[in-house]
Each structure stands twice: as C-alpha cells, then as structure tokens.
Write an enzyme that holds these catalytic residues in place. Sequence first.
Site, PDB file in Angstrom:
ATOM      1  N   HIS A  66     -70.506  36.367 -34.966  1.00 34.75           N
ATOM      2  CA  HIS A  66     -69.899  35.599 -35.525  1.00 34.75           C
ATOM      3  C   HIS A  66     -68.033  35.336 -35.395  1.00 34.75           C
ATOM      4  O   HIS A  66     -67.486  34.436 -35.499  1.00 34.75           O
ATOM      5  CB  HIS A  66     -69.573  36.676 -37.241  1.00 34.75           C
ATOM      6  CG  HIS A  66     -71.671  35.686 -37.485  1.00 34.75           C
ATOM      7  ND1 HIS A  66     -72.076  36.962 -38.654  1.00 34.75           N
ATOM      8  CD2 HIS A  66     -72.217  35.085 -38.237  1.00 34.75           C
ATOM      9  CE1 HIS A  66     -72.907  36.138 -38.823  1.00 34.75           C
ATOM     10  NE2 HIS A  66     -73.762  34.871 -38.560  1.00 34.75           N
ATOM     11  N   LYS A 120     -82.301  31.841 -48.518  1.00 29.93           N
ATOM     12  CA  LYS A 120     -82.639  33.470 -47.426  1.00 29.93           C
ATOM     13  C   LYS A 120     -82.544  34.787 -49.094  1.00 29.93           C
ATOM     14  O   LYS A 120     -81.286  34.269 -50.017  1.00 29.93           O
ATOM     15  CB  LYS A 120     -81.330  33.650 -47.101  1.00 29.93           C
ATOM     16  CG  LYS A 120     -81.428  33.377 -45.306  1.00 29.93           C
ATOM     17  CD  LYS A 120     -80.255  33.455 -44.236  1.00 29.93           C
ATOM     18  CE  LYS A 120     -80.267  32.972 -43.006  1.00 29.93           C
ATOM     19  NZ  LYS A 120     -78.544  33.541 -42.249  1.00 29.93           N
ATOM     20  N   SER A 156     -78.166  37.933 -37.813  1.00 30.05           N
ATOM     21  CA  SER A 156     -77.655  38.841 -38.716  1.00 30.05           C
ATOM     22  C   SER A 156     -79.046  39.695 -38.863  1.00 30.05           C
ATOM     23  O   SER A 156     -79.155  40.514 -39.573  1.00 30.05           O
ATOM     24  CB  SER A 156     -77.236  38.302 -40.555  1.00 30.05           C
ATOM     25  OG  SER A 156     -75.647  37.815 -40.228  1.00 30.05           O
TER      26      SER A 156
END
Length: 164
Positions: free
Chosen positions: A17, A41, A130
């Site tokens: 990121h 999510k 992530s």
Amino acid sequence: MKTAIYPGSFDPITLGHLNIIRRASGIFERVVVCIMKNAGKHSPMFTREERVEMARLVTQRYPNVEVTTFDGLIAEYARTFPEGAVIVKGLRANTDFENEFQMALINKKINPDLDTMFLTATQKYTFLSSSVVKELASYGADLSPFVPCEIIDDVMQRAAGNNP
Ligand code: PNS
C-alpha cells in the site's frame, strides 16, 4: 492535476500500500487515503479509527498525503471534491484485475465523472496483502519485509490476541 483518492480497507496498511501511496504522491498534487468498509470482509483486525491512526503514522513523511475515512460509497465520496478527483488503485495480478475492473465500472456508472487509474504493483509486493500479513502474524513470523516498521508491534500484539 486532480486529487487522487486511494480507497481500501487497509487492515493493516502494508508496504505494498505504502509503495502505491508514495508513487501516487509523486504524480498527483494531493492523495487522499480513504479507509472504507469492504462489505465482503468481516471482523477486521483493527477498528476503523486504529487503521486511520496507523495510516497517518506511516504516511506522515509525505506532505501531500492525507488519511481519512468515509462511511458510504466511494463514488459518492468523490463528489465531495468540487475540483474533481480520480480513484487510484494498485494492481497486483490477474485476480485483482477482474474485481478492480468491475468496481471501476460500477463506480463510473454511479458517478460518470469518476475515473479509476491503476498503478501496477512493484514486483516485490505482488504477493503481498493485508490477509497474508495477518496470517503470518498469527504464526509469529517476521513482519519486517511486509509492513511499515512503525506498526509491526501493533500487528503482532493484535494477532496474539492483545487488545488495547
Ligand atoms: O482494500 P480492499 O478491501 O480491497 O478495498 C475495497 C474497497 C474498500 C475499496 C471497496 O470495498 C469499496 O470501495 N468500499 C466502499 C463502498 C463502495 O463504494 N462499494 C462499491 C464499490 S463497487
């Protein structure tokens, strides 16, 4: 040049990121990292406020980068920039492409003024996400190649079940 909005869930923010943020900050006058809900999510590792705080900490060296959060559609958030804005996303692989292409088209449908631009991920981060970071943290692995050093302890502690 327009503002770039870089949306994502950033749970947690990774070096991949940060690489996109650094490169976007060299292209656009202003980069707004927007921490948002991904309806697919559930049970994030960090609260939205914690993710904002971590993203601010690791982007403070970039004067034209700011971090915010928005509870709603990215296409609507983009309308809050009267001077216009584009969405910037990182593309890692074919698998990203299908999802991202669909999201870009939906966002354009909702807000026809809104374009999405893609930066190809730097090769050394094409595998990074992530989710991978959370998995590695749960096994106590060294996170230094994957997340900014300022937040490694936070991720390790959270993975170990230590809440503030
Ligand atoms: O980092 P992620 O989880 O891949 O980011 C996905 C995100 C948060 C950018 C996406 O879910 C999103 O844009 N959420 C905001 C709500 C929205 O606009 N949904 C419609 C997108 S087609």
